[in-house]
Motif scaffolding. Structure first.
Motif, PDB file in Angstrom:
ATOM      1  N   SER A  36       6.252   0.968  -7.161  1.00 21.48           N
ATOM      2  CA  SER A  36       5.243  -0.245  -7.016  1.00 21.48           C
ATOM      3  C   SER A  36       4.573   0.282  -5.671  1.00 21.48           C
ATOM      4  O   SER A  36       4.866   1.174  -5.109  1.00 21.48           O
ATOM      5  N   SER A  37       3.492  -0.906  -5.229  1.00 25.17           N
ATOM      6  CA  SER A  37       2.915  -0.339  -4.215  1.00 25.17           C
ATOM      7  C   SER A  37       3.446  -0.235  -2.621  1.00 25.17           C
ATOM      8  O   SER A  37       3.107   0.805  -2.032  1.00 25.17           O
ATOM      9  N   LEU A  38       4.947  -0.495  -2.445  1.00 24.64           N
ATOM     10  CA  LEU A  38       5.552  -0.767  -1.356  1.00 24.64           C
ATOM     11  C   LEU A  38       6.761   1.178  -1.631  1.00 24.64           C
ATOM     12  O   LEU A  38       6.133   1.776  -0.680  1.00 24.64           O
ATOM     13  N   GLU A  39       6.938   1.511  -2.537  1.00 24.38           N
ATOM     14  CA  GLU A  39       7.078   3.213  -2.918  1.00 24.38           C
ATOM     15  C   GLU A  39       5.542   4.104  -2.864  1.00 24.38           C
ATOM     16  O   GLU A  39       6.534   5.073  -2.293  1.00 24.38           O
ATOM     17  N   VAL A  40       4.550   3.433  -2.925  1.00 21.02           N
ATOM     18  CA  VAL A  40       3.635   4.442  -2.883  1.00 21.02           C
ATOM     19  C   VAL A  40       3.223   4.403  -1.276  1.00 21.02           C
ATOM     20  O   VAL A  40       3.359   5.889  -0.983  1.00 21.02           O
ATOM     21  N   GLN A  41       3.596   3.359  -0.703  1.00 20.35           N
ATOM     22  CA  GLN A  41       3.368   3.291   1.160  1.00 20.35           C
ATOM     23  C   GLN A  41       4.715   4.190   1.102  1.00 20.35           C
ATOM     24  O   GLN A  41       4.548   5.515   2.463  1.00 20.35           O
ATOM     25  N   GLU A  42       6.016   4.342   0.487  1.00 23.58           N
ATOM     26  CA  GLU A  42       7.206   5.087   1.808  1.00 23.58           C
ATOM     27  C   GLU A  42       6.616   6.634   1.383  1.00 23.58           C
ATOM     28  O   GLU A  42       7.134   7.502   2.306  1.00 23.58           O
ATOM     29  N   LYS A  63       4.487   8.113   0.851  1.00 22.08           N
ATOM     30  CA  LYS A  63       2.822   8.443   2.350  1.00 22.08           C
ATOM     31  C   LYS A  63       2.612   8.548   3.086  1.00 22.08           C
ATOM     32  O   LYS A  63       2.680   9.896   3.847  1.00 22.08           O
ATOM     33  N   ARG A  64       3.943   8.139   3.806  1.00 22.67           N
ATOM     34  CA  ARG A  64       3.837   7.830   4.751  1.00 22.67           C
ATOM     35  C   ARG A  64       4.494   9.052   5.758  1.00 22.67           C
ATOM     36  O   ARG A  64       4.183   9.901   6.864  1.00 22.67           O
ATOM     37  N   CYS A 120     -12.709   6.773   1.621  1.00 20.47           N
ATOM     38  CA  CYS A 120     -12.346   5.775   1.664  1.00 20.47           C
ATOM     39  C   CYS A 120     -12.767   4.344   1.880  1.00 20.47           C
ATOM     40  O   CYS A 120     -12.980   4.555   2.839  1.00 20.47           O
TER      41      CYS A 120
END
Length: 129
Positions: free
Chosen positions: A13-19, A21-22, A128
């Motif tokens: 998910s996009s939420l996991e992508v953010q997690e 990348k953090r 970007c």
């Protein structure tokens, strides 16, 4: 030995992508403090992927992404390779069903090496939105 079938990896998910990348983004200041270019991401176009895999036909079932590095100068409009700061980069290599990198090999004495992999995509944060 396990064979690859092209279904390896998982969608996230996009939420996991953010997690995911953090932690890397948290290293930005320390990477810059070491005198290196900080790279968030690289972009690779579909047409470039097609040029890489179309000649391989069904031999290619996926890709392996290597981490690499080279010196790059990002100060001007164009990136200058071979000068400047240590810069982490991605290398994308086609892989066969046995998990082996697909390589056509290096060129002979007077022949150019073949295009076996992809690298050098435009980077973030420079390119970007």
């Amino acid at each position: 030995m396990t064979k690859f079938n092209g279904n390896e990896g998982r969608l996230i998910s996009s939420l996991e992508v953010q997690e995911l990348k953090r932690p890397h983004h948290a290293l930005e200041n320390s990477i810059k403090a070491r005198g290196e270019n900080f790279i968030q991401a690289e972009f690779f176009g579909l047409n470039t992927f097609k040029k890489l895999i179309d000649p391989l036909g069904k031999d290619c079932v996926g890709f392996r992404v290597y981490y690499g590095a080279q010196h790059e100068d990002h100060d001007g409009d164009e990136v200058i390779i071979g000068k400047g700061k240590h810069t982490s980069r991605l290398i994308i290599v086609p892989v066969d069903v046995n998990g082996k990198d697909i390589s056509k090999g290096t060129g002979l004495k007077d022949m150019p090496a073949s295009d076996d992999a992809m690298a050098g995509g435009p980077t973030c944060p420079s390119h970007c939105n």
